[in-house]
Design a protein around this motif. Structure first.
Motif, PDB file in Angstrom:
ATOM      1  N   ILE A 215       8.778  -8.181  17.990  1.00  0.00           N
ATOM      2  CA  ILE A 215       7.457  -8.283  17.362  1.00  0.00           C
ATOM      3  C   ILE A 215       7.543  -8.348  15.837  1.00  0.00           C
ATOM      4  O   ILE A 215       6.528  -8.440  15.161  1.00  0.00           O
ATOM      5  N   GLY A 216       8.762  -8.292  15.293  1.00  0.00           N
ATOM      6  CA  GLY A 216       8.924  -8.366  13.846  1.00  0.00           C
ATOM      7  C   GLY A 216       8.406  -7.143  13.129  1.00  0.00           C
ATOM      8  O   GLY A 216       7.860  -7.238  12.029  1.00  0.00           O
ATOM      9  N   GLY A 217       8.574  -5.961  13.736  1.00  0.00           N
ATOM     10  CA  GLY A 217       8.084  -4.716  13.154  1.00  0.00           C
ATOM     11  C   GLY A 217       9.206  -3.770  12.792  1.00  0.00           C
ATOM     12  O   GLY A 217      10.314  -4.189  12.432  1.00  0.00           O
ATOM     13  N   THR A 218       8.921  -2.486  12.883  1.00  0.00           N
ATOM     14  CA  THR A 218       9.886  -1.444  12.559  1.00  0.00           C
ATOM     15  C   THR A 218      10.014  -0.487  13.745  1.00  0.00           C
ATOM     16  O   THR A 218       9.191  -0.507  14.673  1.00  0.00           O
ATOM     17  N   ILE A 219      11.026   0.364  13.695  1.00  0.00           N
ATOM     18  CA  ILE A 219      11.178   1.398  14.720  1.00  0.00           C
ATOM     19  C   ILE A 219       9.965   2.321  14.720  1.00  0.00           C
ATOM     20  O   ILE A 219       9.492   2.766  15.774  1.00  0.00           O
ATOM     21  N   ASN A 220       9.400   2.585  13.544  1.00  0.00           N
ATOM     22  CA  ASN A 220       8.219   3.437  13.460  1.00  0.00           C
ATOM     23  C   ASN A 220       7.026   2.801  14.171  1.00  0.00           C
ATOM     24  O   ASN A 220       6.243   3.491  14.835  1.00  0.00           O
ATOM     25  N   ASP A 221       6.882   1.470  14.047  1.00  0.00           N
ATOM     26  CA  ASP A 221       5.823   0.764  14.772  1.00  0.00           C
ATOM     27  C   ASP A 221       5.984   0.947  16.273  1.00  0.00           C
ATOM     28  O   ASP A 221       5.003   1.193  16.995  1.00  0.00           O
TER      29      ASP A 221
ATOM     30  N   PHE B 100      -5.144   7.074  16.338  1.00  0.00           N
ATOM     31  CA  PHE B 100      -4.444   6.656  17.548  1.00  0.00           C
ATOM     32  C   PHE B 100      -5.421   5.877  18.428  1.00  0.00           C
ATOM     33  O   PHE B 100      -6.537   6.343  18.693  1.00  0.00           O
ATOM     34  N   THR B 101      -5.001   4.695  18.867  1.00  0.00           N
ATOM     35  CA  THR B 101      -5.843   3.874  19.730  1.00  0.00           C
ATOM     36  C   THR B 101      -5.537   4.202  21.190  1.00  0.00           C
ATOM     37  O   THR B 101      -4.400   4.030  21.643  1.00  0.00           O
ATOM     38  N   ILE B 102      -6.550   4.682  21.908  1.00  0.00           N
ATOM     39  CA  ILE B 102      -6.384   5.024  23.321  1.00  0.00           C
ATOM     40  C   ILE B 102      -7.123   3.993  24.161  1.00  0.00           C
ATOM     41  O   ILE B 102      -8.311   3.732  23.955  1.00  0.00           O
TER      42      ILE B 102
ATOM     43  N   ILE C 223       2.083  -2.164  20.680  1.00  0.00           N
ATOM     44  CA  ILE C 223       2.968  -2.218  19.517  1.00  0.00           C
ATOM     45  C   ILE C 223       2.300  -3.013  18.392  1.00  0.00           C
ATOM     46  O   ILE C 223       2.384  -2.630  17.219  1.00  0.00           O
ATOM     47  N   ARG C 224       1.647  -4.088  18.741  1.00  0.00           N
ATOM     48  CA  ARG C 224       0.968  -4.902  17.724  1.00  0.00           C
ATOM     49  C   ARG C 224      -0.133  -4.097  17.031  1.00  0.00           C
ATOM     50  O   ARG C 224      -0.299  -4.163  15.810  1.00  0.00           O
ATOM     51  N   GLU C 225      -0.909  -3.341  17.823  1.00  0.00           N
ATOM     52  CA  GLU C 225      -1.971  -2.517  17.241  1.00  0.00           C
ATOM     53  C   GLU C 225      -1.394  -1.432  16.333  1.00  0.00           C
ATOM     54  O   GLU C 225      -1.939  -1.150  15.255  1.00  0.00           O
ATOM     55  N   ALA C 226      -0.283  -0.820  16.773  1.00  0.00           N
ATOM     56  CA  ALA C 226       0.360   0.214  15.955  1.00  0.00           C
ATOM     57  C   ALA C 226       0.877  -0.376  14.652  1.00  0.00           C
ATOM     58  O   ALA C 226       0.733   0.223  13.573  1.00  0.00           O
ATOM     59  N   LYS C 227       1.477  -1.563  14.732  1.00  0.00           N
ATOM     60  CA  LYS C 227       1.991  -2.212  13.525  1.00  0.00           C
ATOM     61  C   LYS C 227       0.857  -2.502  12.538  1.00  0.00           C
ATOM     62  O   LYS C 227       1.000  -2.285  11.314  1.00  0.00           O
ATOM     63  N   ALA C 228      -0.282  -2.975  13.047  1.00  0.00           N
ATOM     64  CA  ALA C 228      -1.424  -3.267  12.175  1.00  0.00           C
ATOM     65  C   ALA C 228      -1.920  -1.991  11.490  1.00  0.00           C
ATOM     66  O   ALA C 228      -2.248  -1.996  10.295  1.00  0.00           O
ATOM     67  N   THR C 229      -1.957  -0.892  12.234  1.00  0.00           N
ATOM     68  CA  THR C 229      -2.397   0.389  11.664  1.00  0.00           C
ATOM     69  C   THR C 229      -1.450   0.866  10.569  1.00  0.00           C
ATOM     70  O   THR C 229      -1.872   1.271   9.479  1.00  0.00           O
TER      71      THR C 229
ATOM     72  N   ASP D 152       0.795  -0.908   8.844  1.00  0.00           N
ATOM     73  CA  ASP D 152       0.799  -1.833   7.694  1.00  0.00           C
ATOM     74  C   ASP D 152      -0.389  -1.552   6.775  1.00  0.00           C
ATOM     75  O   ASP D 152      -0.261  -1.604   5.543  1.00  0.00           O
ATOM     76  N   ARG D 153      -1.541  -1.270   7.375  1.00  0.00           N
ATOM     77  CA  ARG D 153      -2.715  -0.986   6.560  1.00  0.00           C
ATOM     78  C   ARG D 153      -2.535   0.324   5.794  1.00  0.00           C
ATOM     79  O   ARG D 153      -2.906   0.433   4.623  1.00  0.00           O
ATOM     80  N   LYS D 154      -1.973   1.346   6.444  1.00  0.00           N
ATOM     81  CA  LYS D 154      -1.760   2.635   5.783  1.00  0.00           C
ATOM     82  C   LYS D 154      -0.754   2.520   4.643  1.00  0.00           C
ATOM     83  O   LYS D 154      -0.854   3.228   3.637  1.00  0.00           O
ATOM     84  N   LYS D 155       0.218   1.638   4.803  1.00  0.00           N
ATOM     85  CA  LYS D 155       1.189   1.430   3.728  1.00  0.00           C
ATOM     86  C   LYS D 155       0.520   0.822   2.500  1.00  0.00           C
ATOM     87  O   LYS D 155       0.961   1.047   1.368  1.00  0.00           O
ATOM     88  N   HIS D 156      -0.535   0.053   2.741  1.00  0.00           N
ATOM     89  CA  HIS D 156      -1.242  -0.608   1.643  1.00  0.00           C
ATOM     90  C   HIS D 156      -2.446   0.235   1.226  1.00  0.00           C
ATOM     91  O   HIS D 156      -3.585  -0.228   1.183  1.00  0.00           O
ATOM     92  N   SER D 157      -2.171   1.507   0.931  1.00  0.00           N
ATOM     93  CA  SER D 157      -3.204   2.457   0.545  1.00  0.00           C
ATOM     94  C   SER D 157      -2.566   3.562  -0.287  1.00  0.00           C
ATOM     95  O   SER D 157      -1.384   3.881  -0.114  1.00  0.00           O
ATOM     96  N   LEU D 158      -3.358   4.144  -1.171  1.00  0.00           N
ATOM     97  CA  LEU D 158      -2.892   5.271  -1.992  1.00  0.00           C
ATOM     98  C   LEU D 158      -3.485   6.585  -1.489  1.00  0.00           C
ATOM     99  O   LEU D 158      -3.661   7.535  -2.252  1.00  0.00           O
ATOM    100  N   GLU D 159      -3.764   6.634  -0.194  1.00  0.00           N
ATOM    101  CA  GLU D 159      -4.394   7.816   0.400  1.00  0.00           C
ATOM    102  C   GLU D 159      -3.621   9.090   0.119  1.00  0.00           C
ATOM    103  O   GLU D 159      -4.187  10.114  -0.269  1.00  0.00           O
ATOM    104  N   VAL D 160      -2.297   9.053   0.303  1.00  0.00           N
ATOM    105  CA  VAL D 160      -1.506  10.266   0.156  1.00  0.00           C
ATOM    106  C   VAL D 160      -1.540  10.771  -1.286  1.00  0.00           C
ATOM    107  O   VAL D 160      -1.603  11.985  -1.532  1.00  0.00           O
ATOM    108  N   ASN D 161      -1.548   9.854  -2.269  1.00  0.00           N
ATOM    109  CA  ASN D 161      -1.610  10.266  -3.667  1.00  0.00           C
ATOM    110  C   ASN D 161      -2.939  10.924  -4.002  1.00  0.00           C
ATOM    111  O   ASN D 161      -2.996  11.960  -4.680  1.00  0.00           O
ATOM    112  N   TYR D 162      -4.017  10.315  -3.540  1.00  0.00           N
ATOM    113  CA  TYR D 162      -5.337  10.836  -3.862  1.00  0.00           C
ATOM    114  C   TYR D 162      -5.606  12.159  -3.165  1.00  0.00           C
ATOM    115  O   TYR D 162      -6.221  13.067  -3.751  1.00  0.00           O
TER     116      TYR D 162
END
Length: 520
Positions: free
Chosen positions: A279-285, A366-368, A378-384, A386-396
């Protein structure tokens, strides 16, 4: 994604002097250091978290060898030779104070009558369950090691259970510290090799940035701010009123002080890599995807869906509760880690290494649901992700926590933390382990299984890789999940189905057929 904060200046600590019987002693002048705000939170009665690292040993453990090695390595780390002094209930400041360490009180070896044990696995499970009913003694440094000389199978002749209070550091740092105490069995002087994510060089980034059009860069920035705004808004809403609507929430309220049933299962890391490449993702995905799939299978059975039922996923979903909201809260240390080499040098050569809890929050949905194509999980997890990586949530969220702590004090900050945890359900992590066999003070390890107890979440899920294996570890509130082994099986079975789907759909090249998902 790494987040960098200003490094606090560390106080110089005088070398430790070793005396007889494993007792550690300092110069007469005691060294004190205040706990960080994030570490203080872990000393609240309802957030008293203990991290466990379960190590399967291929040989019996040489206790005298361990006692001779620990003073030269682990006890050189200030946190492992310090008491926590002070009382929050009296408004006193909590401080780390260096102290003497009696190893005989930190290394516990229970007497085990192995001949009368019917199931060694069940004995270990019950031992850890009873351990989760206890807390570390604050009259001494907050860690201990339990050695169980019990044969589980042909590979595992003994177990080591390393228990550490969460205020000593975040989970990733503590596992890194554990790995810094190990060496390759093929080269007893070499540290383990940990896989690293490939990062684009600065030159390539600049070249790519010049090629990209300004409109694309503007869109990227706008997305970053939009994602961050939504994530911070969701964090605030969760702290105020937004609760999980989840079948896995406890009906008894907070569960932080309830004992935890901790179970694990080991399977093939290569199977996860196969899906990752498909799927072109990561082990975490993949880890997040099969967890969502496993939870969906588990809940589907709970609501009366037979696995052999020929109904499609739409019909089966009608039996689920409506509008399920299930989220995981991730505590991420924004203080960058120096890696296991820096930690090893700190313990062996008295150098400095980055350490400490500087935690921000990330809320991971988590999508149930049931999917006709297993790869959709896996595709849904990857999308989630990827979106979290493109955010500064943890800093804020880290910044917000620091501001609240300074303006309103620990009680208000703790109350907000309590509400965040009370309104979510799961804690989730995926840790990268060594690529080759390692030994802990010369004892070769068969597997690693990290977990924790004392957290207010009903379900804790940890993934830990080691060589070509992956271990999934669940720590559950049995009132919510009375059959954790079934949930473990559902997660592993989900990987099997995802793998078969990738092969069937022709997404895997040069594949040699094997019989399903390999469990170990």
């Amino acid at each position: 994604m790494e987040f960098v904060t200003r490094r606090r200046k560390k106080r110089m600590i005088k070398p430790i002097k070793v005396i007889d019987k494993g007792l550690m002693k300092f110069d007469e002048e005691e060294k004190e250091e205040p706990l960080s705000p994030s570490s203080i939170v872990f000393h609240k009665p309802n957030f008293n978290i203990h991290i466990l690292a379960i190590m399967g040993c291929k040989t019996l453990v040489d206790l005298e060898l361990c006692k001779s090695k620990i003073p030269l390595t682990l006890l050189k780390h200030p946190r492992f030779s310090s008491l926590v002094v002070g009382d929050l209930s009296k408004g006193e400041e909590l401080k780390w104070v260096r102290t003497e360490v009696d190893l005989d009180k930190h290394i516990i070896v229970p007497n085990i009558d192995s001949e009368n044990i019917v199931s060694p696995e069940k004995y270990v499970e019950d031992y850890i369950y009873n351990l989760s009913k206890t807390t570390l003694d604050k009259s001494r440094p907050l860690w201990d090691i339990h050695i169980l000389h019990l044969k589980l199978n042909e590979d595992v002749k003994a177990l080591g259970i390393f228990r550490i209070h969460h205020s000593l550091g975040d989970g990733t740092s503590l596992i890194s510290l554990l790995l810094a105490l190990t060496r390759k069995t093929s080269d007893p002087k070499a540290l383990p090799t940990i896989p690293t994510q490939k990062i684009m060089s600065n030159d390539n980034k600049i070249r790519k940035g010049l090629i990209c059009r300004s409109i694309f860069v503007l869109w990227w920035v706008l997305q970053l701010f939009w994602n961050t705004f939504n994530d911070v808004l969701m964090f605030v809403a969760t702290a105020l009123f937004l609760k999980d609507n989840s079948p896995l929430k406890s009906s008894l309220g907070r569960v932080s002080n309830t004992p935890r049933r901790i179970v694990y299962k080991i399977f093939s890391l290569d199977d996860m890599k196969l899906v990752k490449n498909a799927i072109g993702g990561t082990i975490n995905d993949v880890a997040l995807g099969i967890t969502q799939a496993g939870l969906s299978r588990y809940l589907s059975r709970k609501y009366g869906n037979d696995e052999n039922n020929i109904e499609d996923s739409t019909e089966k979903m009608k039996k689920f509760p409506k509008n399920i909201r299930l989220r995981s809260v991730l505590l991420i240390n924004i203080r960058p880690s120096g890696g296991i080499q820096a930690l090893a040098d700190m313990m062996e050569k008295d150098t400095e290494a980055k350490w400490g809890n500087s935690l921000g929050y990330v809320l991971l949905p988590f999508t149930i649901g049931l999917r006709d194509d297993p790869l959709d999980y896996i595709r849904e997890a990857k999308a989630t992700v990827d979106r979290k990586k493109h955010s500064l949530e943890v800093n804020y969220t880290f910044f917000m926590a620091e501001v609240v702590m300074k303006l309103f004090g620990i009680k208000v900050a703790s109350a907000i933390s309590d509400r965040i945890n009370a309104h979510t359900t799961i804690a989730f992590s995926n840790l990268v382990g060594p690529m080759e066999e390692i030994g802990f003070y010369g004892h070769p390890l068969a597997f690693l299984a990290p977990s924790s107890y004392g957290q207010p979440n009903e379900l804790m899920i940890n993934f830990q890789s080691y060589i070509n294996k992956m271990t999934v570890v669940l720590a559950v509130d049995e009132e919510v999940i009375p059959d954790p082994h079934q949930l473990c099986d559902d997660i592993v079975e989900s990987l099997k189905l995802v793998k078969e789907a990738a092969i069937t759909q022709g997404l895997v090249k040069d594949f040699v057929a094997t019989k399903g998902c390999q469990t170990i």
